[in-house]
Design an enzyme around this catalytic site. Structure first.
Site, PDB file in Angstrom:
ATOM      1  N   ALA A   1       0.786  -1.338  -0.009  1.00  0.00           N
ATOM      2  CA  ALA A   1       0.107  -0.007   0.030  1.00  0.00           C
ATOM      3  C   ALA A   1       0.867   1.325   0.033  1.00  0.00           C
ATOM      4  O   ALA A   1       0.680   2.087  -0.883  1.00  0.00           O
ATOM      5  CB  ALA A   1      -0.972  -0.182   1.158  1.00  0.00           C
TER       6      ALA A   1
ATOM      7  N   ARG B   1      -5.384   0.068  -8.719  1.00  0.00           N
ATOM      8  CA  ARG B   1      -5.986  -0.831  -7.795  1.00  0.00           C
ATOM      9  C   ARG B   1      -6.728  -0.202  -6.830  1.00  0.00           C
ATOM     10  O   ARG B   1      -6.565   0.847  -6.206  1.00  0.00           O
ATOM     11  CB  ARG B   1      -4.505  -1.480  -7.032  1.00  0.00           C
ATOM     12  CG  ARG B   1      -3.701  -2.015  -7.849  1.00  0.00           C
ATOM     13  CD  ARG B   1      -2.396  -2.939  -7.357  1.00  0.00           C
ATOM     14  NE  ARG B   1      -2.932  -4.079  -6.523  1.00  0.00           N
ATOM     15  CZ  ARG B   1      -2.543  -4.846  -5.610  1.00  0.00           C
ATOM     16  NH1 ARG B   1      -1.295  -4.569  -5.222  1.00  0.00           N
ATOM     17  NH2 ARG B   1      -2.802  -6.005  -5.118  1.00  0.00           N
TER      18      ARG B   1
ATOM     19  N   ASP C   1      -4.069  -2.304   4.122  1.00  0.00           N
ATOM     20  CA  ASP C   1      -4.155  -1.741   2.834  1.00  0.00           C
ATOM     21  C   ASP C   1      -5.289  -0.607   3.098  1.00  0.00           C
ATOM     22  O   ASP C   1      -5.265   0.389   2.352  1.00  0.00           O
ATOM     23  CB  ASP C   1      -4.780  -2.456   1.698  1.00  0.00           C
ATOM     24  CG  ASP C   1      -3.558  -3.411   1.262  1.00  0.00           C
ATOM     25  OD1 ASP C   1      -3.174  -4.558   1.800  1.00  0.00           O
ATOM     26  OD2 ASP C   1      -2.719  -3.004   0.336  1.00  0.00           O
TER      27      ASP C   1
HETATM   28  O1  MRU Z   1      -1.184  -7.272  -3.308  1.00  0.00           O
HETATM   29  P1  MRU Z   1      -0.262  -6.627  -2.563  1.00  0.00           P
HETATM   30  O2  MRU Z   1       1.128  -7.535  -2.622  1.00  0.00           O
HETATM   31  O3  MRU Z   1       0.195  -5.187  -2.883  1.00  0.00           O
HETATM   32  O4  MRU Z   1      -0.701  -6.809  -0.969  1.00  0.00           O
HETATM   33  C1  MRU Z   1       0.185  -6.112   0.038  1.00  0.00           C
HETATM   34  C2  MRU Z   1      -0.468  -6.129   1.202  1.00  0.00           C
HETATM   35  O5  MRU Z   1      -1.604  -6.661   1.557  1.00  0.00           O
HETATM   36  C3  MRU Z   1       0.446  -5.600   2.492  1.00  0.00           C
HETATM   37  O6  MRU Z   1       0.295  -6.146   3.660  1.00  0.00           O
HETATM   38  C4  MRU Z   1      -0.136  -4.243   2.651  1.00  0.00           C
HETATM   39  O7  MRU Z   1      -0.072  -3.327   1.457  1.00  0.00           O
HETATM   40  C5  MRU Z   1       0.620  -3.494   3.647  1.00  0.00           C
HETATM   41  S1  MRU Z   1       2.359  -2.934   3.031  1.00  0.00           S
HETATM   42  C6  MRU Z   1       3.115  -2.218   3.910  1.00  0.00           C
END
Ligand code: MRU
Length: 337
Positions: A49, A85, A232
């Site tokens: 995120a 996204r 997120d």
């Molecule tokens: O699909 P992704 O790899 O972007 O998902 C990421 C996550 O779910 C993380 O745990 C979240 O973004 C926190 S990152 C500091």
């Protein structure tokens, strides 16, 4: 040593480590257009995120390489990047800031290009600072010899700094506290086994990879100090969207009396979303579930459901490790919620 996975070249292009290729290959890409950044976010070359927000902010600056510093073009770049996204609120948060920078500069007759570049730099710098604050706030929860379970990758690779969920681990490790990590592999795209295990081993932190289905048994066995995950989007009531599988880990942690913490910067808190059911959940291509490393692992005629995130209700969350310190669900107003 933390990976130098994100940077800006002297002439203002974006240099990223392609996370889809890890751990097999460390390939760096130079992105020079808005389209290239949008593609990189969509296919998870850059992900996590906070890093999505920072990358998109720099993506807007690339519009300046493609044409004049016309506010309409820059705002269109914000719209394009924000659409990549849906779940991580850091993306609309960053795009909101970039839009505000464009509007303010245009209205005040200031140099719009300069304002856009300065805002992207500020967003990145703030992200680094928030990660450090999260590391300091979370490290106090880790006694010497602590074992932390996590899922997905909420480390340096997911941010512009030292990470969120892994930041307390890195702080404890730097203090020689003997911290170790249990990393759930995180099907379908294996951010845990591919990315978390990669960056922790590079950083010298002992890490044990388990499949997601092993998490409950590992928690029941004892010896896990706490679970720390990233986020997120955190709704007004504290319900938290994070990588699919997080909810199951939270349920298991609750059942076995293991504290469950969410680590996140204030850019991940969303006061405009009242609760978990209101959080938009990204659904991705069936192929991500059907294949592992290019090999088909399901019966081709079977249907597939592939939500990228799930929601953990706030009742299962012991606390939120934030850049404003450790907060309980009822204390999120301290972040302006
Ligand atoms: O699909 P992704 O790899 O972007 O998902 C990421 C996550 O779910 C993380 O745990 C979240 O973004 C926190 S990152 C500091």
């Amino acid at each position: 040593m933390l990976p130098t996975h994100f940077g800006v070249t002297p002439d203002g292009a974006l240099r990223i480590l392609d996370q889809t290729l890890l751990p097999g290959e460390e390939r760096y890409l130079t992105l020079t257009t808005v389209d290239e950044v949008a593609e990189a976010i969509s296919v998870l070359r850059v992900r996590g995120a906070p890093l999505i927000g920072v990358s998109a902010a720099y993506g807007v600056t690339l519009a300046l390489r493609e044409g004049p510093a016309d506010p309409a073009r820059l705002l269109a770049a914000c719209d394009q990047l924000e659409a990549t996204r849906p779940t991580a609120v850091n993306l609309p948060w960053a795009m909101g800031r970039m839009r505000a920078a464009v509007h303010a500069a245009a209205q005040q007759g200031r140099d719009v290009a300069q304002a856009v570049r300065a805002e992207a730099e500020a967003i990145w710098a703030e992200d680094r600072g928030m990660c450090e604050a999260i590391g300091a706030a979370g490290a106090v929860l880790l006694p010497p010899g602590a074992t932390v379970m996590t899922i997905c990758n909420a480390g340096a690779l997911a941010t512009g700094g030292m990470g969120t969920a892994l930041a307390p681990v890195y702080v404890a490790h730097a203090r020689h506290q003997g911290v170790s990590v249990v990393a759930c592999e995180t099907r379908p795209l294996l951010q845990g086994s591919r990315l978390t295990a990669w960056e922790l081993t590079r950083g010298g932190v002992p890490v044990t990879v388990i499949t997601d289905g092993m998490a409950a048994s590992r928690l029941r066995r004892g010896g896990v100090t706490c679970v720390i995950v990233g986020a997120d989007r955190i709704a007004l009531n504290g319900d938290t969207a994070n990588k699919i599988g997080t909810y199951a880990v939270a349920l298991a942690a609750h059942a076995h009396g293991v504290p469950f913490y969410v680590a996140a910067p204030r850019s991940t808190f969303d006061p405009a979303t009242p609760d978990g059911p209101a959080i938009p959940i990204e659904e991705r291509r069936a192929e991500e579930v059907r294949k592992i490393g290019g090999t088909q692992v399901d019966a081709p005629a079977a249907a597939v459901w592939n939500p990228a995130f799930d929601v953990t209700p706030h009742q299962l969350i012991t606390g939120y490790i934030t850049d404003a310190g450790l907060l309980r669900a009822g204390e999120l107003s301290r972040l302006g919620m």
